[in-house]
Motif scaffolding. Structure first.
Motif, PDB file in Angstrom:
ATOM      1  N   ALA A 196     105.985 110.407  75.806  1.00  0.00           N
ATOM      2  CA  ALA A 196     105.942 109.909  77.181  1.00  0.00           C
ATOM      3  C   ALA A 196     104.576 109.312  77.488  1.00  0.00           C
ATOM      4  N   ALA A 197     103.522 109.987  77.040  1.00  0.00           N
ATOM      5  CA  ALA A 197     102.159 109.486  77.267  1.00  0.00           C
ATOM      6  C   ALA A 197     101.940 108.155  76.553  1.00  0.00           C
ATOM      7  N   MET A 198     102.464 108.016  75.354  1.00  0.00           N
ATOM      8  CA  MET A 198     102.346 106.764  74.608  1.00  0.00           C
ATOM      9  C   MET A 198     103.042 105.628  75.357  1.00  0.00           C
ATOM     10  N   TYR A 199     104.212 105.927  75.922  1.00  0.00           N
ATOM     11  CA  TYR A 199     104.938 104.933  76.710  1.00  0.00           C
ATOM     12  C   TYR A 199     104.117 104.509  77.928  1.00  0.00           C
ATOM     13  N   LEU A 200     103.483 105.472  78.589  1.00  0.00           N
ATOM     14  CA  LEU A 200     102.669 105.171  79.772  1.00  0.00           C
ATOM     15  C   LEU A 200     101.406 104.393  79.411  1.00  0.00           C
ATOM     16  N   MET A 201     100.879 104.611  78.215  1.00  0.00           N
ATOM     17  CA  MET A 201      99.704 103.845  77.762  1.00  0.00           C
ATOM     18  C   MET A 201      99.983 102.354  77.846  1.00  0.00           C
ATOM     19  N   ALA A 202     101.210 101.968  77.504  1.00  0.00           N
ATOM     20  CA  ALA A 202     101.586 100.557  77.501  1.00  0.00           C
ATOM     21  C   ALA A 202     102.012 100.060  78.880  1.00  0.00           C
ATOM     22  N   HIS A 203     102.685 100.908  79.659  1.00  0.00           N
ATOM     23  CA  HIS A 203     103.294 100.443  80.904  1.00  0.00           C
ATOM     24  C   HIS A 203     102.494 100.795  82.159  1.00  0.00           C
ATOM     25  N   LYS A 204     101.583 101.745  82.055  1.00  0.00           N
ATOM     26  CA  LYS A 204     100.703 102.069  83.185  1.00  0.00           C
ATOM     27  C   LYS A 204      99.279 102.228  82.684  1.00  0.00           C
ATOM     28  N   PRO A 205      98.666 101.096  82.267  1.00  0.00           N
ATOM     29  CA  PRO A 205      97.308 101.159  81.704  1.00  0.00           C
ATOM     30  C   PRO A 205      96.264 101.675  82.693  1.00  0.00           C
ATOM     31  N   ASP A 206      96.565 101.570  83.996  1.00  0.00           N
ATOM     32  CA  ASP A 206      95.614 102.055  84.999  1.00  0.00           C
ATOM     33  C   ASP A 206      95.408 103.566  84.910  1.00  0.00           C
ATOM     34  N   LEU A 207      96.312 104.275  84.223  1.00  0.00           N
ATOM     35  CA  LEU A 207      96.123 105.716  84.039  1.00  0.00           C
ATOM     36  C   LEU A 207      94.961 106.015  83.091  1.00  0.00           C
ATOM     37  N   GLY A 208      94.609 105.041  82.252  1.00  0.00           N
ATOM     38  CA  GLY A 208      93.456 105.203  81.364  1.00  0.00           C
ATOM     39  C   GLY A 208      93.699 106.121  80.174  1.00  0.00           C
ATOM     40  N   ILE A 209      94.945 106.268  79.742  1.00  0.00           N
ATOM     41  CA  ILE A 209      95.234 107.121  78.584  1.00  0.00           C
ATOM     42  C   ILE A 209      94.734 106.437  77.313  1.00  0.00           C
ATOM     43  N   LYS A 210      93.885 107.126  76.563  1.00  0.00           N
ATOM     44  CA  LYS A 210      93.339 106.585  75.319  1.00  0.00           C
ATOM     45  C   LYS A 210      93.986 107.207  74.088  1.00  0.00           C
ATOM     46  N   ASP A 211      94.470 108.428  74.259  1.00  0.00           N
ATOM     47  CA  ASP A 211      95.084 109.168  73.158  1.00  0.00           C
ATOM     48  C   ASP A 211      96.225 109.987  73.757  1.00  0.00           C
ATOM     49  N   PRO A 212      97.460 109.817  73.276  1.00  0.00           N
ATOM     50  CA  PRO A 212      98.590 110.513  73.906  1.00  0.00           C
ATOM     51  C   PRO A 212      98.551 112.028  73.748  1.00  0.00           C
ATOM     52  N   GLU A 217      94.443 115.979  83.754  1.00  0.00           N
ATOM     53  CA  GLU A 217      95.482 116.528  84.626  1.00  0.00           C
ATOM     54  C   GLU A 217      96.350 115.424  85.230  1.00  0.00           C
ATOM     55  N   ASP A 218      95.724 114.337  85.701  1.00  0.00           N
ATOM     56  CA  ASP A 218      96.486 113.248  86.321  1.00  0.00           C
ATOM     57  C   ASP A 218      97.383 112.550  85.303  1.00  0.00           C
ATOM     58  N   GLN A 219      96.848 112.302  84.116  1.00  0.00           N
ATOM     59  CA  GLN A 219      97.639 111.654  83.064  1.00  0.00           C
ATOM     60  C   GLN A 219      98.800 112.538  82.624  1.00  0.00           C
ATOM     61  N   TYR A 220      98.512 113.806  82.524  1.00  0.00           N
ATOM     62  CA  TYR A 220      99.532 114.790  82.127  1.00  0.00           C
ATOM     63  C   TYR A 220     100.641 114.860  83.164  1.00  0.00           C
ATOM     64  N   LYS A 221     100.268 114.863  84.431  1.00  0.00           N
ATOM     65  CA  LYS A 221     101.258 114.902  85.517  1.00  0.00           C
ATOM     66  C   LYS A 221     102.160 113.664  85.457  1.00  0.00           C
ATOM     67  N   CYS A 369      90.799 118.217  78.681  1.00  0.00           N
ATOM     68  CA  CYS A 369      92.214 117.866  78.544  1.00  0.00           C
ATOM     69  C   CYS A 369      93.105 119.088  78.742  1.00  0.00           C
ATOM     70  N   VAL A 370      94.382 118.828  78.970  1.00  0.00           N
ATOM     71  CA  VAL A 370      95.366 119.897  79.132  1.00  0.00           C
ATOM     72  C   VAL A 370      95.697 120.468  77.759  1.00  0.00           C
ATOM     73  N   PRO A 371      95.496 121.776  77.553  1.00  0.00           N
ATOM     74  CA  PRO A 371      95.731 122.382  76.235  1.00  0.00           C
ATOM     75  C   PRO A 371      97.208 122.607  75.941  1.00  0.00           C
ATOM     76  N   TYR A 372      97.500 122.880  74.684  1.00  0.00           N
ATOM     77  CA  TYR A 372      98.879 122.911  74.219  1.00  0.00           C
ATOM     78  C   TYR A 372      99.730 124.005  74.858  1.00  0.00           C
ATOM     79  N   HIS A 373      99.148 125.152  75.158  1.00  0.00           N
ATOM     80  CA  HIS A 373      99.985 126.211  75.736  1.00  0.00           C
ATOM     81  C   HIS A 373     100.585 125.767  77.069  1.00  0.00           C
TER      82      HIS A 373
END
Length: 386
Positions: A196-212, A217-221, A369-373
């Motif tokens: 989902a994060a990878m998809y948002l990297m392409a379609h919502k670049p304003d989120l600033g995701i560099k690594d899925p 917290e905002d990117q994760y939400k 970043c948000v941890p795996y648990h």
């Protein structure tokens, strides 16, 4: 599930110790074969010709070594970690989202690569992979790697490959004139949040995701919100490869993230199935055969690791699963793989695949970043409709 959450949290809590290179001593020399070796593996990874007699890399090993191979199939990386925490196994074919957790949790032991002569034949891109090499210490040997492809029904898409993952994330009418609602699937594993994060990297670049795998917290939400919307479209969250195959054959499923393994079996069964790399890219896996810290059959386990890196085994296994071998020599002269199999399965796309890795709080592309648990507990909520 509570125990799984505890094991994830405990393993990640001690990850900083693992990254300092603190390790037990690896085996110094091989001894006599103990007569058995047990392996936790992905479906299709350890074959003895029961499904197709042409695919058998267990029988000869057992004859040559006297080590009887037993296999426990696991459907997700979390299941692999849980099984290794329980113990009773010698080896595991761990993906990058499990391997560091196993190292941090001291469930696997360092490997003496001098006892594995074929290690020197491993692809240089994998020989010191950060998903299984910590502080210069190797905790396993590479096995196979590959992409998580978009598998689709060619009738539903009128023989034209979908170009975007939007066919599984957003409600729409497909080329066959029907809605995708109830006809798509998603992976039943928390690591799917990265898709989902990878998809948002392409379609919502304003989120600033560099690594899925490294999300604020905002990117994760935002990723969770996308997945909650997808929940209305998904007919099943799959984790069993054979059940997904049946769903595509008999239950009207027409699109999903999948492994080349399912694509190959469906095509061999003359089903109208194909796969593609969408424009947003793909996640993927680089899997490592790792030795349990309390292995009861370490000599047989070392013999298996050496066997697993033979060019013939690598080529046969890669051909069966639709993966890329970790030994480049397997790309030529293998009857099952063919001389174009490695290229077809993505050998030259290594740098384009966003390989699975364990999300941690202290990440490299963000301040925190948000941890795996959290991924585990929140994805359970998504699947449950929360």
């Amino acid at each position: 599930m509570t125990n799984l959450l505890k094991s994830c949290t405990a393993a990640l809590a001690c990850l900083s110790f693992a990254t300092q290179g603190i390790a037990a001593e690896p085996l110094k020399a091989l001894g006599k074969a103990e007569g058995a070796v047990s392996i936790v593996a992905w479906a299709g990874y350890i074959e003895r010709g029961e499904t197709d007699k042409n695919y058998d890399w267990v029988t000869d090993f057992e004859k040559e070594t006297g080590c009887k191979v037993s296999v426990k199939t696991a459907a997700t990386s979390d299941e692999m970690v849980s099984l290794m925490n329980e113990g009773g196994f010698d080896l595991v074919t761990a993906s990058g989202d499990a391997s560091l957790r196993l190292i941090a949790g001291k469930r696997v032991q360092p490997i003496n690569t001098d006892l594995i002569p074929s290690f020197k034949t491993v692809d240089e891109r994998l020989q010191n992979g950060p998903w299984y090499t910590v502080g210069g210490v190797h905790y396993g040997v590479p096995y196979l790697w590959g992409p998580n492809v978009l598998m689709y029904n060619t009738d539903a898409f009128k023989d034209k490959a979908p170009t975007s993952w939007n066919v599984v994330f957003e409600e729409q009418t497909l080329p066959d004139g029907k809605s995708n609602k109830g006809r798509v699937q998603a992976y039943d594993g928390a690591i799917y949040i990265a898709d989902a994060a990878m998809y948002l990297m392409a379609h919502k670049p304003d989120l600033g995701i560099k690594d899925p795998y490294e999300l604020t917290e905002d990117q994760y939400k935002a990723a969770l919100d996308l997945l909650r919307g997808q929940r209305k479209l998904v007919s099943r969250y799959w984790h069993d490869a054979m059940i997904q195959i049946d769903d595509f054959k008999n239950e009207g499923v027409v699109a999903s993230g999948s492994w080349p393994f399912q694509v190959n079996l469906l095509q061999a069964d003359k089903q109208k199935i194909a796969s593609t790399f969408p424009e947003e890219g793909v996640t993927g896996w680089a899997d490592t055969t790792m030795l349990h810290a309390d292995s009861e059959h370490p000599n047989c386990a070392y013999m298996w690791m050496e066997h697993s890196l033979k060019a013939k085994v690598q080529g046969d296994a890669a051909a069966w699963f639709g993966a890329v071998p970790s030994v480049p020599a397997a790309c030529k002269g293998n009857e099952l793989m063919g001389d174009t199999g490695c290229a077809t399965n993505g050998f030259d796309h290594f740098d384009k695949i966003k390989f699975w890795k364990t999300p941690v709080a202290k990440c490299t592309t963000q301040s925190e970043c948000v941890p795996y648990h959290r991924w585990v507990s929140d994805y359970i909520g998504v699947i449950g409709g929360r």
